[in-house]
Design a protein around this motif. Structure first.
Motif, PDB file in Angstrom:
ATOM      1  N   ARG A  21       0.601  -0.794   0.085  1.00 32.12           N
ATOM      2  CA  ARG A  21      -0.027   0.340   0.054  1.00 32.12           C
ATOM      3  C   ARG A  21       1.118   1.222   0.375  1.00 32.12           C
ATOM      4  NH1 ARG A  21      -5.352   0.156   0.744  1.00 32.12           N
ATOM      5  NH2 ARG A  21      -6.225   2.211   1.043  1.00 32.12           N
ATOM      6  N   GLU A  22       2.028   1.008   0.207  1.00 31.09           N
ATOM      7  CA  GLU A  22       2.510   2.257   0.624  1.00 31.09           C
ATOM      8  C   GLU A  22       3.403   2.671  -0.539  1.00 31.09           C
ATOM      9  OE1 GLU A  22       3.559  -0.615   2.578  1.00 31.09           O
ATOM     10  OE2 GLU A  22       2.238   0.831   4.238  1.00 31.09           O
ATOM     11  N   LEU A  23       3.566   1.857  -1.322  1.00 26.51           N
ATOM     12  CA  LEU A  23       3.644   2.120  -2.966  1.00 26.51           C
ATOM     13  C   LEU A  23       2.438   2.474  -3.569  1.00 26.51           C
ATOM     14  CD1 LEU A  23       6.927  -0.953  -3.394  1.00 26.51           C
ATOM     15  CD2 LEU A  23       7.408   2.128  -2.791  1.00 26.51           C
ATOM     16  N   LYS A  24       2.000   1.486  -3.351  1.00 23.00           N
ATOM     17  CA  LYS A  24      -0.186   2.350  -4.505  1.00 23.00           C
ATOM     18  C   LYS A  24      -0.298   3.144  -4.536  1.00 23.00           C
ATOM     19  CE  LYS A  24      -1.156  -2.927  -5.211  1.00 23.00           C
ATOM     20  NZ  LYS A  24      -2.427  -3.767  -4.812  1.00 23.00           N
ATOM     21  N   GLU A  25      -0.619   3.718  -3.511  1.00 24.60           N
ATOM     22  CA  GLU A  25      -0.923   4.409  -2.387  1.00 24.60           C
ATOM     23  C   GLU A  25      -0.966   6.140  -3.381  1.00 24.60           C
ATOM     24  OE1 GLU A  25      -3.613   5.286   0.934  1.00 24.60           O
ATOM     25  OE2 GLU A  25      -1.980   6.198   1.220  1.00 24.60           O
ATOM     26  N   PRO A  26       0.732   6.513  -2.810  1.00 27.74           N
ATOM     27  CA  PRO A  26       1.271   7.072  -3.804  1.00 27.74           C
ATOM     28  C   PRO A  26       0.751   7.473  -5.223  1.00 27.74           C
ATOM     29  CG  PRO A  26       2.168   6.709  -2.326  1.00 27.74           C
ATOM     30  CD  PRO A  26       1.802   6.196  -1.934  1.00 27.74           C
ATOM     31  N   LEU A  27       0.681   6.594  -5.375  1.00 25.64           N
ATOM     32  CA  LEU A  27       0.922   6.769  -6.985  1.00 25.64           C
ATOM     33  C   LEU A  27       0.050   6.641  -7.740  1.00 25.64           C
ATOM     34  CD1 LEU A  27       3.955   3.791  -7.770  1.00 25.64           C
ATOM     35  CD2 LEU A  27       4.014   6.148  -8.039  1.00 25.64           C
ATOM     36  N   ALA A  28      -1.226   6.072  -6.884  1.00 28.16           N
ATOM     37  CA  ALA A  28      -3.255   6.244  -7.286  1.00 28.16           C
ATOM     38  C   ALA A  28      -2.947   7.691  -7.183  1.00 28.16           C
ATOM     39  CB  ALA A  28      -3.739   5.191  -6.511  1.00 28.16           C
ATOM     40  N   TRP A  29      -2.773   8.232  -6.134  1.00 26.38           N
ATOM     41  CA  TRP A  29      -2.784   9.980  -5.982  1.00 26.38           C
ATOM     42  C   TRP A  29      -2.566  10.417  -6.903  1.00 26.38           C
ATOM     43  CZ3 TRP A  29      -7.221  11.731  -3.138  1.00 26.38           C
ATOM     44  CH2 TRP A  29      -7.429  11.023  -1.866  1.00 26.38           C
ATOM     45  N   LEU A  30      -0.871  10.321  -7.228  1.00 27.67           N
ATOM     46  CA  LEU A  30      -0.699  10.821  -8.032  1.00 27.67           C
ATOM     47  C   LEU A  30      -1.274  11.104  -9.449  1.00 27.67           C
ATOM     48  CD1 LEU A  30       2.362  13.444  -9.066  1.00 27.67           C
ATOM     49  CD2 LEU A  30       3.018  11.045  -9.699  1.00 27.67           C
ATOM     50  N   ALA A  31      -1.803   9.690 -10.237  1.00 31.05           N
ATOM     51  CA  ALA A  31      -1.681   9.944 -11.538  1.00 31.05           C
ATOM     52  C   ALA A  31      -3.646  10.497 -11.230  1.00 31.05           C
ATOM     53  CB  ALA A  31      -2.623   8.490 -11.005  1.00 31.05           C
ATOM     54  N   ALA A  32      -4.229  10.557  -9.564  1.00 28.86           N
ATOM     55  CA  ALA A  32      -5.596  11.162 -10.087  1.00 28.86           C
ATOM     56  C   ALA A  32      -5.232  12.781  -9.986  1.00 28.86           C
ATOM     57  CB  ALA A  32      -6.019  10.751  -8.585  1.00 28.86           C
ATOM     58  N   LEU A  33      -4.076  13.332  -9.383  1.00 37.21           N
ATOM     59  CA  LEU A  33      -3.712  14.819  -9.109  1.00 37.21           C
ATOM     60  C   LEU A  33      -3.835  14.296 -10.482  1.00 37.21           C
ATOM     61  CD1 LEU A  33      -2.758  17.442  -8.233  1.00 37.21           C
ATOM     62  CD2 LEU A  33      -0.728  16.406  -7.880  1.00 37.21           C
ATOM     63  N   GLN A  34      -2.284  14.131 -11.325  1.00 40.95           N
ATOM     64  CA  GLN A  34      -2.292  14.686 -12.928  1.00 40.95           C
ATOM     65  C   GLN A  34      -3.663  14.698 -13.668  1.00 40.95           C
ATOM     66  OE1 GLN A  34       0.783  15.340 -12.327  1.00 40.95           O
ATOM     67  NE2 GLN A  34       1.118  15.004 -14.197  1.00 40.95           N
ATOM     68  N   ARG A  35      -4.670  13.655 -13.596  1.00 37.47           N
ATOM     69  CA  ARG A  35      -5.714  13.891 -14.043  1.00 37.47           C
ATOM     70  C   ARG A  35      -6.605  15.120 -13.798  1.00 37.47           C
ATOM     71  NH1 ARG A  35      -9.445  14.961 -16.839  1.00 37.47           N
ATOM     72  NH2 ARG A  35     -11.213  14.198 -17.778  1.00 37.47           N
ATOM     73  N   ALA A  36      -6.250  15.486 -12.902  1.00 36.84           N
ATOM     74  CA  ALA A  36      -7.351  16.819 -11.868  1.00 36.84           C
ATOM     75  C   ALA A  36      -6.662  18.243 -12.694  1.00 36.84           C
ATOM     76  CB  ALA A  36      -6.843  16.857 -10.633  1.00 36.84           C
TER      77      ALA A  36
END
Length: 166
Positions: A96-111
């Motif tokens: 989760r420590e690796l997945k979570e920030p990458l998922a949030w970054l992907a969401a930020l890049q979209r936003a």
């Protein structure tokens, strides 16, 4: 607030741009010019808009730093995850420590995608003439940033939204 704040607000994080650079230099092609000839540019000079993440506060003053600082925390966490994955080939994207920030970054890049923000701004901000649009562009930018990246960064900060992984 001091007038000393970053003016170049990167919508593509510099840590990602550096992954594709050689000595912090990139070959780029402008999509805004008719003749699209490649040229070499510094990582610091691409993937940004001057004042692109500034917002208007309730009192009418401009805030150049709050959103930038919040995004920097998320980008830092994502950069660490990417570095770990890159350096240690035995790590899989399981924790989760690796997945979570990458998922949030992907969401930020979209936003904060300039294509997305630009198309919404065009649809919402159409004005009878260009001068009227220029006068409302900053107010529209503030509204779009509050609805997209600002809202997302608030959730990142307190982890209100749980990202579910299969």
């Amino acid at each position: 607030m001091s007038n000393q704040h970053p003016k170049k607000h990167h919508f593509v994080p510099q840590f990602l741009l550096n992954k594709f650079s050689s000595d912090e230099q990139l070959w780029v092609m402008s999509i805004e010019q008719e003749r699209n000839l490649p040229y070499k540019a510094s990582v610091k000079n691409v993937g940004h808009v001057n004042g692109g993440h500034r917002m208007t506060k309730a009192d009418g003053s401009e805030d150049w730093t709050t959103l930038e600082a919040s995004m920097a925390k998320l980008e830092g966490a994502a950069s660490l995850a990417i570095t770990q994955l890159h350096e240690d080939k035995s790590i899989s994207l399981v924790s989760r420590e690796l997945k979570e920030p990458l998922a949030w970054l992907a969401a930020l890049q979209r936003a904060r995608s300039r294509t997305f923000l630009g198309s919404v701004a065009h649809l919402l901000g159409e004005a009878p003439n260009e001068e009227e649009l220029k006068n409302t562009q900053f107010e529209l930018q503030t509204s779009l940033l509050r609805a997209g990246p600002w809202s997302l960064m608030g959730k990142w900060g307190v982890r209100v939204v749980t990202i579910r992984f299969p």
